[in-house]
Design an enzyme around this catalytic site. Structure first.
Site, PDB file in Angstrom:
ATOM      1  N   HIS A  25       0.720  -1.275   0.076  1.00  0.00           N
ATOM      2  CA  HIS A  25      -0.196   0.068   0.050  1.00  0.00           C
ATOM      3  C   HIS A  25       0.836   1.298   0.024  1.00  0.00           C
ATOM      4  CE1 HIS A  25       0.242   0.367   4.461  1.00  0.00           C
ATOM      5  NE2 HIS A  25      -0.547  -0.430   4.537  1.00  0.00           N
ATOM      6  N   HIS A  79      -4.732  -7.895  15.231  1.00  0.00           N
ATOM      7  CA  HIS A  79      -4.845  -6.626  14.202  1.00  0.00           C
ATOM      8  C   HIS A  79      -5.549  -7.409  13.208  1.00  0.00           C
ATOM      9  CE1 HIS A  79      -3.813  -3.089  12.007  1.00  0.00           C
ATOM     10  NE2 HIS A  79      -2.676  -3.724  11.405  1.00  0.00           N
ATOM     11  N   GLU A  81      -6.050  -5.522  10.184  1.00  0.00           N
ATOM     12  CA  GLU A  81      -5.501  -5.096   8.650  1.00  0.00           C
ATOM     13  C   GLU A  81      -5.461  -6.379   8.082  1.00  0.00           C
ATOM     14  OE1 GLU A  81      -2.507  -2.520   8.387  1.00  0.00           O
ATOM     15  OE2 GLU A  81      -2.782  -2.099   6.054  1.00  0.00           O
ATOM     16  N   ASP A  83      -3.816  -8.041   5.929  1.00  0.00           N
ATOM     17  CA  ASP A  83      -2.745  -8.903   5.810  1.00  0.00           C
ATOM     18  C   ASP A  83      -2.562  -9.694   6.898  1.00  0.00           C
ATOM     19  OD1 ASP A  83      -2.047  -6.428   7.128  1.00  0.00           O
ATOM     20  OD2 ASP A  83       0.127  -6.514   7.173  1.00  0.00           O
ATOM     21  N   HIS A 146      -0.653   0.386  14.813  1.00  0.00           N
ATOM     22  CA  HIS A 146      -1.027   1.443  14.265  1.00  0.00           C
ATOM     23  C   HIS A 146      -2.442   1.551  13.624  1.00  0.00           C
ATOM     24  CE1 HIS A 146      -1.000   0.041   9.744  1.00  0.00           C
ATOM     25  NE2 HIS A 146      -0.898  -0.978  10.638  1.00  0.00           N
ATOM     26  N   ASP A 165       1.899  -5.601  14.379  1.00  0.00           N
ATOM     27  CA  ASP A 165       2.887  -4.975  13.513  1.00  0.00           C
ATOM     28  C   ASP A 165       4.220  -4.250  14.070  1.00  0.00           C
ATOM     29  OD1 ASP A 165       1.596  -5.237  10.954  1.00  0.00           O
ATOM     30  OD2 ASP A 165       0.421  -3.684  11.326  1.00  0.00           O
ATOM     31  N   TYR A 192      10.406   0.547   8.305  1.00  0.00           N
ATOM     32  CA  TYR A 192       9.052   0.219   9.018  1.00  0.00           C
ATOM     33  C   TYR A 192       8.439   1.396   9.938  1.00  0.00           C
ATOM     34  CZ  TYR A 192       4.964  -2.954   9.905  1.00  0.00           C
ATOM     35  OH  TYR A 192       3.946  -3.383  10.097  1.00  0.00           O
ATOM     36  N   HIS A 225       5.623  -9.395  10.902  1.00  0.00           N
ATOM     37  CA  HIS A 225       6.485  -9.066   9.870  1.00  0.00           C
ATOM     38  C   HIS A 225       7.764  -9.502  10.053  1.00  0.00           C
ATOM     39  CE1 HIS A 225       2.898  -7.635   7.422  1.00  0.00           C
ATOM     40  NE2 HIS A 225       2.816  -6.575   8.248  1.00  0.00           N
TER      41      HIS A 225
HETATM   42 FE1  FEO Z   1      -1.079  -3.089   9.885  1.00  0.00          FE
HETATM   43 FE2  FEO Z   1       0.862  -5.720   8.774  1.00  0.00          FE
HETATM   44  O1  FEO Z   1      -0.735  -4.633   8.904  1.00  0.00           O
END
Ligand code: FEO
Length: 397
Positions: A25, A79, A81, A83, A146, A165, A192, A225
Site C-alpha cells: 500500500h 490486528h 488489517e 494482511d 498503528h 505490526d 518500517y 512481519h
Molecule cells: Fe497493519 Fe501488517 O498490518
C-alpha cells in the site's frame, strides 16, 4: 512453502513468506515481506493472527504439519488489517465457525465490518488474561499502533510478546531470528517505523513507559512481519525509544524534482552549502527515489529542503505526492526551506512553504525563486541557503 518452526517449546511460527510483493500500500518492499502467524500447543491450542487471504491454504498446510487444524481451540486477532485477518474466514470455515475469536473492542467492530459475519467474538481489553492450560496470555491494547484495534498478546510464563505490526520489518529471507540476519535488520525496522508508526510516536513513548512500569521482560518479541527478536529484544525496544523521541540528527534531506535541470542545479547548490557546514546531506530526486525511502531519511534528519519547478501554476505532481505522504506521518523537530525555478508565474515556492507550514516545521527562510536557469549569483544564494540550513541544524542537534 515455509516450514513451520518451533521457536520455543510447543510454540510454532506457521506464517508465510511473500517473496514477490514490491508495493505494500504505497511502501516499497524491495525484499518482499512475511505474514507471521503463531501456533501454541497447550490444553487449548491457539492460533495468533492469520495471513493475507491468498496465503490461507499455505497457512493451513503449515498448521497441518503440527496438528490437524480442527484441533485449534482459539484464534487471537491482534490486528484486523487484511494482511493478518484476511484468512480468518477460511480458517474458521476449516476449524469451526464457532471457534472463539479473541480481539479488542475495535477489533470486533472491524472484523464485523470486514467480513459481515457474527463469529464467536470474545472481546478483551488491557489487563485481561486467558489461561490455555500451562500458559496464560495477558492482553495489552495498543490503540493506533498503528490501527485503533491493534493489541499485543503476552505469554506470561514464556515471556514472549506477540506484538502484531510493532517491531516488525518488511523483509522475506531464510533468516527467522535477529541473530541470523545481523545488523541489516535494523535498517528494515527503521524504514518500517518511519513509514508505519512515526505518526503515533507519542503513543509509542507512552507504551514503552507502560511496559517499563509493569516490569515486563521479553525472552522473545514475535512481530507479524519479518524476523523474531530472540537474541537481543532490548535492541528493538531501544530503537523504538530513540525513533519515537524524534530527536533530530545532523542531516539535511534535499527533496526535489526538475523539468529542465534548473531546480536540480539549485538542489545541488543547496546540498553543497549544507556540506560546507559539516552536516550530512541526502539529495533525493522524487522521480528516482521511492516516497517511503525518502521518508526513512526524513525521519531522523534535522532539516529538509524541498524544491520544485512551477508547473501549471502549481508544484510538480511527484513532489506533491511525497509531501502529502510525509505530512501524514507527522515528522517533528526539523528546520525547513523551499526553492524552485519557474518560467513566468512562479507559484511553487509559495505552495511549498504552505505545505511546510502545515507540517509545523520551522521554516528558516522565505525561500528561493529563480526564473528559468539559475546563474552564478543565484547558485551562490542556493549555497547560502544550504549553509543557513546546516547552521540551524547544528544548533538544534
Ligand atoms: Fe497493519 Fe501488517 O498490518
Amino acid at each position: 512453502m515455509y516450514n513451520p518452526l518451533e521457536i520455543a517449546a510447543n510454540i510454532f511460527s506457521v506464517g508465510c513468506r511473500d517473496w514477490d510483493i514490491r508495493d505494500f500500500h504505497g511502501y516499497s518492499t524491495y525484499e518482499g515481506t512475511t505474514y507471521n502467524a503463531y501456533l501454541i500447543k497447550d490444553e487449548k491450542n491457539v492460533l495468533i493472527d492469520t495471513v493475507k487471504d491468498e496465503f490461507a491454504d499455505e497457512l493451513l498446510e503449515n498448521i497441518g504439519k503440527i496438528m490437524d487444524p480442527s484441533e485449534i481451540d482459539i484464534v487471537i486477532s491482534n490486528h484486523t488489517e487484511m494482511d493478518h485477518s484476511g484468512s480468518i474466514p477460511k480458517i474458521l470455515h476449516r476449524i469451526g465457525e464457532d471457534t472463539p475469536l479473541y480481539c479488542s473492542k475495535m477489533g470486533h467492530k472491524n472484523l464485523k465490518s470486514h467480513f459481515n459475519r457474527d463469529y464467536n467474538y470474545k472481546v478483551v481489553q488491557s489487563g485481561d488474561e486467558l489461561s490455555i492450560g500451562k500458559r496464560t496470555f495477558s492482553f495489552l491494547e495498543t490503540k493506533m499502533l498503528h490501527w485503533p484495534d491493534s493489541m499485543f498478546s503476552y505469554l506470561k510464563e514464556d515471556a514472549i510478546l506477540f506484538s502484531s505490526d510493532a517491531f516488525g520489518q518488511h523483509i522475506a529471507s531464510d533468516a527467522v531470528y535477529d541473530d541470523e540476519i545481523g545488523d541489516e535488520v535494523m535498517s528494515h525496522a527503521k524504514k518500517y517505523y518511519a513509514n508505519i508508526l512515526l505518526a503515533y510516536s507519542g503513543r509509542v513513548q507512552k507504551l514503552l513507559q507502560t511496559v517499563t512500569d509493569a516490569g515486563l521482560k521479553f525472552n522473545m518479541i514475535c512481530p507479524d512481519h519479518g524476523i523474531i527478536w530472540r537474541d537481543d529484544p532490548s535492541a528493538i525496544i531501544s530503537a523504538y525509544d530513540k525513533w519515537s523521541r524524534q530527536e533530530p540528527s545532523k542531516k539535511v534531506v534535499v527533496i526535489f524534482d526538475t523539468m529542465w535541470k534548473s531546480t536540480a542545479k539549485m538542489a545541488k547548490a543547496v546540498a553543497k552549502g549544507v556540506e560546507d557546514e559539516n552536516v550530512s546531506v541526502r539529495l533525493m530526486n522524487t522521480r528516482k527515489w521511492h516516497r517511503s525511502d525518502i521518508m526513512t531519511e526524513v525521519m531522523d534528519a534535522g532539516g529538509i529542503a524541498v524544491g520544485s519547478p512551477t508547473l501549471n501554476n502549481g508544484i510538480f505532481p511527484v513532489v506533491a505526492d511525497v509531501l502529502t505522504y510525509i505530512k501524514g506521518l507527522r515528522p517533528e523537530n526539523k528546520v525547513a526551506a523551499a526553492f524552485g525555478s519557474y518560467g513566468w508565474s512562479g507559484e511553487a515556492v509559495k505552495i511549498l512553504n504552505r505545505e511546510l507550514e502545515q507540517m509545523k516545521l520551522d521554516i528558516i527562510d522565505e525561500g528561493l525563486n529563480v526564473q528559468y536557469v539559475p546563474d552564478k549569483n543565484n547558485l551562490e544564494k542556493c549555497i547560502d541557503l544550504g549553509r543557513k540550513l546546516g547552521k540551524k541544524v547544528t544548533e538544534i542537534c
